[in-house]
Structure formats: C-alpha cells, structure tokens
Write a protein that holds these residues in place. Sequence first.
Motif, PDB file in Angstrom:
ATOM      1  N   GLY A  15       0.646  -1.345  -0.015  1.00 41.06           N
ATOM      2  CA  GLY A  15      -0.136   0.080   0.022  1.00 41.06           C
ATOM      3  C   GLY A  15       1.069   1.123   0.177  1.00 41.06           C
ATOM      4  N   MET A  16       1.963   1.460   0.709  1.00 44.43           N
ATOM      5  CA  MET A  16       2.603   2.234   0.377  1.00 44.43           C
ATOM      6  C   MET A  16       3.573   2.461  -0.478  1.00 44.43           C
ATOM      7  N   GLY A  17       3.793   1.533  -1.231  1.00 43.89           N
ATOM      8  CA  GLY A  17       4.098   1.346  -2.662  1.00 43.89           C
ATOM      9  C   GLY A  17       3.428   2.368  -3.766  1.00 43.89           C
ATOM     10  N   ALA A  18       2.261   2.138  -3.674  1.00 39.42           N
ATOM     11  CA  ALA A  18       0.924   2.032  -4.704  1.00 39.42           C
ATOM     12  C   ALA A  18       0.967   4.323  -4.073  1.00 39.42           C
ATOM     13  N   SER A  19       0.748   4.459  -2.436  1.00 38.32           N
ATOM     14  CA  SER A  19       0.653   5.705  -2.182  1.00 38.32           C
ATOM     15  C   SER A  19       1.806   6.505  -2.742  1.00 38.32           C
ATOM     16  N   LEU A  20       3.096   5.711  -3.055  1.00 39.89           N
ATOM     17  CA  LEU A  20       4.218   6.753  -3.006  1.00 39.89           C
ATOM     18  C   LEU A  20       4.124   6.878  -4.356  1.00 39.89           C
ATOM     19  N   GLY A  21       3.933   6.255  -5.568  1.00 41.07           N
ATOM     20  CA  GLY A  21       3.594   6.483  -6.624  1.00 41.07           C
ATOM     21  C   GLY A  21       2.447   7.535  -6.438  1.00 41.07           C
ATOM     22  N   ALA A  22       1.485   7.346  -6.131  1.00 34.82           N
ATOM     23  CA  ALA A  22       0.304   8.156  -6.200  1.00 34.82           C
ATOM     24  C   ALA A  22       0.705   9.989  -5.937  1.00 34.82           C
ATOM     25  N   ALA A  23       1.353  10.016  -4.676  1.00 23.78           N
ATOM     26  CA  ALA A  23       1.984  10.465  -4.514  1.00 23.78           C
ATOM     27  C   ALA A  23       3.167  11.512  -5.197  1.00 23.78           C
ATOM     28  N   LEU A  24       4.065  10.883  -6.382  1.00 18.99           N
ATOM     29  CA  LEU A  24       5.098  10.996  -6.972  1.00 18.99           C
ATOM     30  C   LEU A  24       3.794  11.815  -7.742  1.00 18.99           C
ATOM     31  N   ASP A  25       3.122  10.887  -8.321  1.00 18.65           N
ATOM     32  CA  ASP A  25       2.134  11.843  -9.675  1.00 18.65           C
ATOM     33  C   ASP A  25       1.460  12.798  -9.287  1.00 18.65           C
ATOM     34  N   TYR A  83       0.668   0.325  -8.720  1.00 20.90           N
ATOM     35  CA  TYR A  83      -0.139   1.710  -9.172  1.00 20.90           C
ATOM     36  C   TYR A  83       0.522   1.645 -10.805  1.00 20.90           C
ATOM     37  N   GLN A  84       1.790   1.748 -11.358  1.00 22.16           N
ATOM     38  CA  GLN A  84       1.968   2.401 -12.294  1.00 22.16           C
ATOM     39  C   GLN A  84       1.428   1.672 -13.544  1.00 22.16           C
ATOM     40  N   MET A  92      -4.882   9.963 -12.371  1.00 26.17           N
ATOM     41  CA  MET A  92      -4.486  11.274 -12.851  1.00 26.17           C
ATOM     42  C   MET A  92      -6.355  11.343 -13.541  1.00 26.17           C
ATOM     43  N   LYS A  93      -6.943  10.586 -14.019  1.00 26.37           N
ATOM     44  CA  LYS A  93      -8.102  11.394 -14.408  1.00 26.37           C
ATOM     45  C   LYS A  93      -8.397  11.874 -13.303  1.00 26.37           C
ATOM     46  N   VAL A  94      -8.884  11.287 -12.207  1.00 24.13           N
ATOM     47  CA  VAL A  94      -9.245  11.621 -10.409  1.00 24.13           C
ATOM     48  C   VAL A  94      -9.206  12.699 -10.565  1.00 24.13           C
ATOM     49  N   LEU A  95      -7.791  12.800 -10.147  1.00 22.03           N
ATOM     50  CA  LEU A  95      -6.951  14.220  -9.410  1.00 22.03           C
ATOM     51  C   LEU A  95      -7.137  15.188 -10.719  1.00 22.03           C
ATOM     52  N   ASN A  96      -7.182  15.460 -11.856  1.00 23.35           N
ATOM     53  CA  ASN A  96      -7.721  16.123 -13.073  1.00 23.35           C
ATOM     54  C   ASN A  96      -9.004  16.132 -12.703  1.00 23.35           C
TER      55      ASN A  96
END
Length: 217
Positions: A15-25, A83-84, A92-96
Amino acid sequence: MSLTVQLYTMLSMIGMGASLGAALDTYHRFLKRGERKRWLVFIYDILFWIGQALAVFYVLLLVNEAELRMYVFLALLCGFAAYQSLLKSLYMKVLNLLIYIFVQTFYFCVRVVQLFIVKPITILIHLIIAFVLFLFRLLIGIGTGLWKVIIAILRLVWKITFIPVRFVCLVIWKPLPNHVKIFIKRQAGLLKYFKKMKKHIFLIWELIKKKLGGPRK
C-alpha cells in the motif's frame, strides 16, 4: 517476527508503494519543473523524498516496530509497479477532475465577490463623484457666500458614505488571500477607479483653493 506480522508488513508496504506512486504523480502535477528555478526544484525534491521516507518508516514502525527485511523493499517495489500499471491512469483522471472542480469553484467565488461587492462599490464611488461635482458646480453658480455650508455638507457626505464603505471593504479585504486580491484588482479595475476619484478630488480641491484665495471684486 510472526507470520501475521509479516503478512501485515507485506500488505502495508504494498500500500505504501502504491501511495508513493500516487504522491509522486501528484508532486509532478503541481511542481511544474520548467517554470521554477533549478535550485528550488532541488530543495523541493529533497523535502519530498524525506517526507515519503518518514511516512514509510512511520507505517513500518506501527506494523513491525521498524524491522527492515529484504521483502519490505520488494513489497514497496511491487506496490509502486502495481500502481503504475493498474491505477495511474484512473488516479490522474480523478486528480485532474478534482483540480478542475477546485479551480471552477474558486473562479465562481471570485465572480460572486465581484458581482455583489466590487460592482456596488464602484457604482457608489461614481455616484459620490457625480454628487461632489454637482455640488461644486452649484457652488460656483451660487457664489462664495455658502462655502462653509457646502464644506459642512461635504464632510457629512464623507462621514455617511466613505467611512462605512471603507470599514466594510477593510473587513472583507483583509482575510482574502493575496492571489484573490490580485485577481480582483485585475478583473474589476479598482485601481483605475481610485486613481480617477483621486484625480477628481484633487481637481476640486485646487479649484476650491483658487476660488477662496483669488481676487474678489
């Protein structure tokens, strides 16, 4: 370390690896590297990775008292890769979409402020200027005998209009963020109206001084 703790550790690190990818994006989405100086980007990058490392360490501390094993790094890598490959496009769609909603809400609030606060104030300023010019023309037509009365009326108008308006403007203006103030100034053109009002006031004052100090017949 028990098998249950190891399982919790694996799941939490994925989960932290996935959250790291989301935080990086998210970080790259808001940073805009091309518009910032290199040394500032360098500082931001260091702070970002320090924050992510502290977050991973804190979660690991809660799960297994911060015991590092090889599978911890493998779980982080697996979560980041998952995540990637699976979640990045959706995230990214949700974030935008959230950014778009926030921006539109902000501009809507600015338009509401402009419509219900800025425009009435500008209209009031125009009316006051027109009233002052009317009094000045009336004063020139009447003569110099009623100067004191006209000045008293002007002071009364000042107290009735400008002081409450100034107080209300200050109460509304001070809590606003600086970018909102800059946007309102650009959109409404308040500085132009204030400069115009100042010019009229100085003109009236010069004419009053000239009328009072000029030669009398």
